[in-house]
Structure formats: structure tokens, C-alpha cells
Design an enzyme around this catalytic site. Structure first.
Site, PDB file in Angstrom:
ATOM      1  N   ASN A  10       0.880  -1.168   0.000  1.00  0.00           N
ATOM      2  CA  ASN A  10       0.000   0.000   0.000  1.00  0.00           C
ATOM      3  C   ASN A  10       0.913   1.212   0.000  1.00  0.00           C
ATOM      4  O   ASN A  10       1.417   1.625   1.048  1.00  0.00           O
ATOM      5  CB  ASN A  10      -0.911  -0.017   1.234  1.00  0.00           C
ATOM      6  CG  ASN A  10      -1.896   1.140   1.246  1.00  0.00           C
ATOM      7  OD1 ASN A  10      -1.868   2.011   0.374  1.00  0.00           O
ATOM      8  ND2 ASN A  10      -2.750   1.161   2.253  1.00  0.00           N
ATOM      9  N   ARG A  91      -2.742  -2.223  -3.309  1.00  0.00           N
ATOM     10  CA  ARG A  91      -3.954  -1.425  -3.137  1.00  0.00           C
ATOM     11  C   ARG A  91      -3.911  -0.272  -4.137  1.00  0.00           C
ATOM     12  O   ARG A  91      -2.940   0.478  -4.186  1.00  0.00           O
ATOM     13  CB  ARG A  91      -4.037  -0.865  -1.724  1.00  0.00           C
ATOM     14  CG  ARG A  91      -5.272   0.024  -1.518  1.00  0.00           C
ATOM     15  CD  ARG A  91      -5.127   0.922  -0.320  1.00  0.00           C
ATOM     16  NE  ARG A  91      -6.288   1.791  -0.161  1.00  0.00           N
ATOM     17  CZ  ARG A  91      -6.286   2.914   0.541  1.00  0.00           C
ATOM     18  NH1 ARG A  91      -5.183   3.317   1.146  1.00  0.00           N
ATOM     19  NH2 ARG A  91      -7.373   3.648   0.643  1.00  0.00           N
ATOM     20  N   HIS A 179     -12.496   3.375  -0.107  1.00  0.00           N
ATOM     21  CA  HIS A 179     -12.289   2.528   1.078  1.00  0.00           C
ATOM     22  C   HIS A 179     -12.949   1.153   0.907  1.00  0.00           C
ATOM     23  O   HIS A 179     -13.316   0.501   1.880  1.00  0.00           O
ATOM     24  CB  HIS A 179     -12.804   3.210   2.352  1.00  0.00           C
ATOM     25  CG  HIS A 179     -12.060   4.455   2.703  1.00  0.00           C
ATOM     26  ND1 HIS A 179     -12.674   5.671   2.843  1.00  0.00           N
ATOM     27  CD2 HIS A 179     -10.741   4.675   2.913  1.00  0.00           C
ATOM     28  CE1 HIS A 179     -11.782   6.602   3.129  1.00  0.00           C
ATOM     29  NE2 HIS A 179     -10.595   6.016   3.170  1.00  0.00           N
ATOM     30  N   ARG A 239      -7.898  16.781   3.835  1.00  0.00           N
ATOM     31  CA  ARG A 239      -8.831  16.961   2.725  1.00  0.00           C
ATOM     32  C   ARG A 239     -10.108  17.648   3.195  1.00  0.00           C
ATOM     33  O   ARG A 239     -10.584  17.411   4.302  1.00  0.00           O
ATOM     34  CB  ARG A 239      -9.149  15.611   2.089  1.00  0.00           C
ATOM     35  CG  ARG A 239      -8.032  15.103   1.205  1.00  0.00           C
ATOM     36  CD  ARG A 239      -8.272  13.679   0.754  1.00  0.00           C
ATOM     37  NE  ARG A 239      -7.698  12.711   1.670  1.00  0.00           N
ATOM     38  CZ  ARG A 239      -7.880  11.399   1.594  1.00  0.00           C
ATOM     39  NH1 ARG A 239      -8.646  10.893   0.639  1.00  0.00           N
ATOM     40  NH2 ARG A 239      -7.319  10.586   2.461  1.00  0.00           N
ATOM     41  N   GLU A 377      -7.145  -4.221   5.433  1.00  0.00           N
ATOM     42  CA  GLU A 377      -7.107  -4.114   3.978  1.00  0.00           C
ATOM     43  C   GLU A 377      -6.032  -5.013   3.382  1.00  0.00           C
ATOM     44  O   GLU A 377      -6.203  -5.561   2.286  1.00  0.00           O
ATOM     45  CB  GLU A 377      -6.868  -2.659   3.579  1.00  0.00           C
ATOM     46  CG  GLU A 377      -8.034  -1.744   3.937  1.00  0.00           C
ATOM     47  CD  GLU A 377      -7.648  -0.291   4.075  1.00  0.00           C
ATOM     48  OE1 GLU A 377      -8.302   0.545   3.449  1.00  0.00           O
ATOM     49  OE2 GLU A 377      -6.692   0.001   4.824  1.00  0.00           O
TER      50      GLU A 377
END
Length: 402
Positions: A10, A91, A179, A239, A377
Site C-alpha cells: 500500500n 492497493r 475505502h 482533505r 485491507e
């Protein structure tokens, strides 16, 4: 005989998170870690064993993702036991409208993903750099791209479209959702524990430096807080989250910002960092006594509460809420503040259960079950790679194919 293993990567702008899993049967985590501050002073390599015990904590300059991966492969080669690295899973934040499932990395796929970089500028370039670093260091290894957008690929049409002129949809302008690997893992976790996800209306709140919520009905996503880009929805670490588009026009036309400057403001200078002027890290803000930090935290949980309530409109009610992600899993205070005032939805927490980090934190017999679950993940990526290996869909280095 060497044990076959899968490497998951990732890649961030200046970081590389990784894990090693067994390749046979259900993947089992063997090692994991991260390399931070790639290309910056003070780079750091950390490696942990299967029990998450740190076994290596090493400083040293690493000027590129390729250099970081070379260091990682060297560390893998020196691990105890005999390990045979057979595939790598990555990912990818964005797969575009075509990618509804994990795909082998090929030149054609890489070219398509490069064209999507502007849709997720914090994530896509380093995601691509991770693939290119593997190609350079181990061109023999097949690679699989796993997309966060895949989970949301088949959102209902009304949840996908925008009210822009229809012609823009042909350019891929639609709501996507992100996500997805985290949401996919949580759904598998719920099924494993006997939850009949097909009969429940579920909201999963993935709250971390990046944050979003997803509404699930009939076992499938029907709405999400994010949309076309990774800056939509909740305010995040840096963000902005949802904004009136008129603000963006004003910044461009009246304040004279150039497009590149606006990108930097929206992705790197806003969110918790922008509001607080102190930090993007939620724990830092919770510990701060500065008024701006308190307001940034309040804005985050207020917006999360609004989005959670909004998603119940798509579901027609609510049966279960699952908190996950770094903030969702670890901050009882944020969970409590989001849920405060949502009693009308049937959300009521047990304070001591929430503070102690119990799995179920809602009151017994409550109309809505509220849970805290860890996400993984990396394991989700490893499962996808293992499935492709078992089905013999990765028989040769995929990057060599057109």
C-alpha cells in the site's frame, strides 16, 4: 521446500506499508511493517512479526520507492525460514468505471490507471510507483491490482449519477466511492460472525486520516459519503470534504488561485489540519487545548453525524452501525460524539462499553446494534491474490503481457 508467500503493498506519497502472507489456503499474516519518509530526511524502516511485535526499527535514507522496495526485498530474503515470494498485491485507490474486481497488472492496465491519476492525486501516483518498483526489482513476479472503487462499482444508478449534463458521464464523471477494501473486509467479518447481512440495513463508518461511510442493504452497497473523488464527503486529515462548488469557482475566479494551487488547498491544506492550524492527527487535536483544535474535532464529528443520518434515507431505516479505521476503532470519544443525539434513529451507546473498546457498544436490546471492528485491507488484498493463484489466473509475470 520453501513456503510460498504473498507480498501486499500500500504505497503512499512518501510511505510504503507492506505485509507478507502465506499463499496457500486462507492467507495468514507472517510479517508486516512500513517504510516512512521515502525521499525525505529521516526515512524509517519498521518490521513486525505475526504478533505485531516490532523486530526491526531502522533509520536510513531511501530516495525513492524503488530504493524502499529493494530494501524491503532484502529484508524479506533475510527473514528466518525459507520463503518463496510468488506474487504481489497492490492497493489501488481508483480503478475507474471499468474495474469492478481485482485485475492482473499489464501494460494496458497501467496505462489506463495513469490516466486516472488526477482523480486521486494523493494516492494514484504512489500506487503506480509501487508497481513500477516491483517491476524493476523483481520482473519475474506477477502482480495484482486491487481497487477501493470495486466494492461500490454497482451502486444503484441514482447513487452513481450526477446532475451535470449527460454528455459528461461518457468521460467517467460519476460517483464512485472509496475505502472498498476496508468495507469488503468488514462485510466478510460480519458474515463470519453469523450476522445475516442480507437482511440488515448497515452503515459502516471507516474513519481515519481518510474517512467515509457506506450504506449496505441486501449485502450490497447502496450509497456512500464519497463520490467522484477522494476529497468528497467527510472532512479528513488534510482533505476538505464536501464544499459548495461555488466556493471553488470563487477561489479560481476572484482569489486568482491556479488549478494546481486549488488542488493543493483541497487535498493537502484543508480538513483537520486546515481548521486547526495544528495537526491532521485526531489524537493530537483531542489532546490540545487550543480553541481551533476543539472546533476542528467538533466539525469532524458533526459532519460524520450528518452523513450517517443522511445514509439512513437511502436505507429506509437502520439496523447496524460498524465503526472501523484508525479513528473509528480507537477513539471512544469520537464514536460517542457522533452517536450523541441519534437516539431517534435507535442509536444508544453504553458509555463504559464504548470506553473499554468492547465489540458491541450499544445498549442491550437497542433497535440499532453499534459495533467496533478492526479492519484489515492487507488481508483482503492477500485473499484476492491467493484466489487468483489458486485459479491459475496469474501463471506468468503479468507485466509482460499487453
Amino acid at each position: 521446500m520453501p513456503d510460498q508467500v504473498i507480498l501486499t503493498l500500500n504505497a503512499g506519497a512518501s510511505s510504503l506499508k507492506f505485509a507478507l502472507f502465506t499463499a496457500s489456503g486462507r492467507p495468514r499474516r507472517l510479517w508486516s511493517g512500513a517504510i516512512d519518509r521515502i525521499g525525505l530526511p529521516g526515512a524509517h524502516f519498521q518490521l513486525s512479526d505475526a504478533r505485531r511485535t516490532v523486530v526491526l526499527d531502522e533509520p536510513g535514507r531511501l530516495d525513492s520507492h524503488e530504493a524502499a522496495l529493494t530494501r524491503l526485498l532484502s529484508a524479506i530474503a533475510s527473514l528466518p525460514g525459507s520463503l518463496d515470494l510468488v506474487a504481489v498485491g497492490h492497493r489501488f485507490v481508483h480503478g475507474g468505471p471499468e474495474c469492478d474486481c481485482p485485475k492482473r497488472v499489464t501494460p494496458a492496465l497501467l496505462a489506463r490507471l495513469r490516466r486516472l491519476s488526477s482523480l486521486a492525486p494523493l494516492h494514484m501516483p504512489p500506487n503506480l510507483a509501487g508497481v513500477e518498483a516491483v517491476q524493476a526489482a523483481r520482473p519475474d513476479l506477477p502482480q495484482l491490482a486491487c481497487f477501493d472503487t470495486s466494492f461500490h462499482h454497482d451502486l444503484p444508478r441514482l447513487a452513481r449519477i450526477t446532475a451535470l449534463p449527460r454528455a459528461y458521464a461518457a468521460d467517467g464523471i460519476r460517483r464512485y466511492g472509496f475505502h472498498g477494501l476496508s468495507y469488503e473486509y468488514i462485510m466478510k467479518s460480519l458474515r463470519k460472525d453469523g450476522v445475516n447481512v442480507n437482511s440488515e440495513r448497515i452503515i459502516i463508518a471507516h474513519l481515519g486520516n481518510g474517512a467515509s461511510l457506506a450504506a449496505i442493504q441486501g449485502g450490497k452497497p447502496v450509497e456512500t459519503s464519497m463520490g467522484f473523488s477522494t476529497i468528497a464527503g467527510l472532512p479528513m486529515g488534510t482533505r476538505a470534504g464536501d464544499l459548495d462548488p461555488g466556493i471553488l469557482l470563487y477561489l479560481l475566479q476572484e482569489k486568482g488561485l491556479q488549478p494546481g494551487e486549488l488542488v493543493d488547498v483541497l487535498y493537502n491544506q484543508s480538513g483537520l489540519l486546515g481548521l486547526s492550524g495544528i495537526s491532521r492527527n485526531m489524537q493530537d487535536l483531542l489532546e490540545s487545548r487550543e480553541e481551533s483544535a476543539t472546533e476542528a474535532v467538533a466539525y469532524f464529528y458533526y459532519q460524520a453525524r450528518l452523513h450517517l443520518a443522511r445514509l439512513t434515507g437511502a436505507l429506509g431505516g437502520l439496523d447496524r452501525v460498524v465503526f472501523t479505521g484508525g479513528i473509528g476503532e480507537n477513539s471512544a470519544e469520537i464514536r460517542g460524539r457522533i452517536c450523541a443525539g441519534l437516539g431517534y434513529l435507535g442509536i444508544n451507546l453504553v458509555s463504559h462499553a464504548n470506553k473499554s473498546g468492547d465489540r458491541v457498544i450499544s445498549t442491550p436490546g437497542a433497535r440499532v446494534t453499534v459495533e467496533v471492528r478492526a479492519t484489515d485491507e492487507e488481508e483482503m488484498i492477500a485473499r484476492h491474490v491467493a484466489a487468483h493463484l489458486t485459479a491459475d489466473r496469474m501463471p506468468q509475470p503479468a507485466w509482460m503481457e499487453g
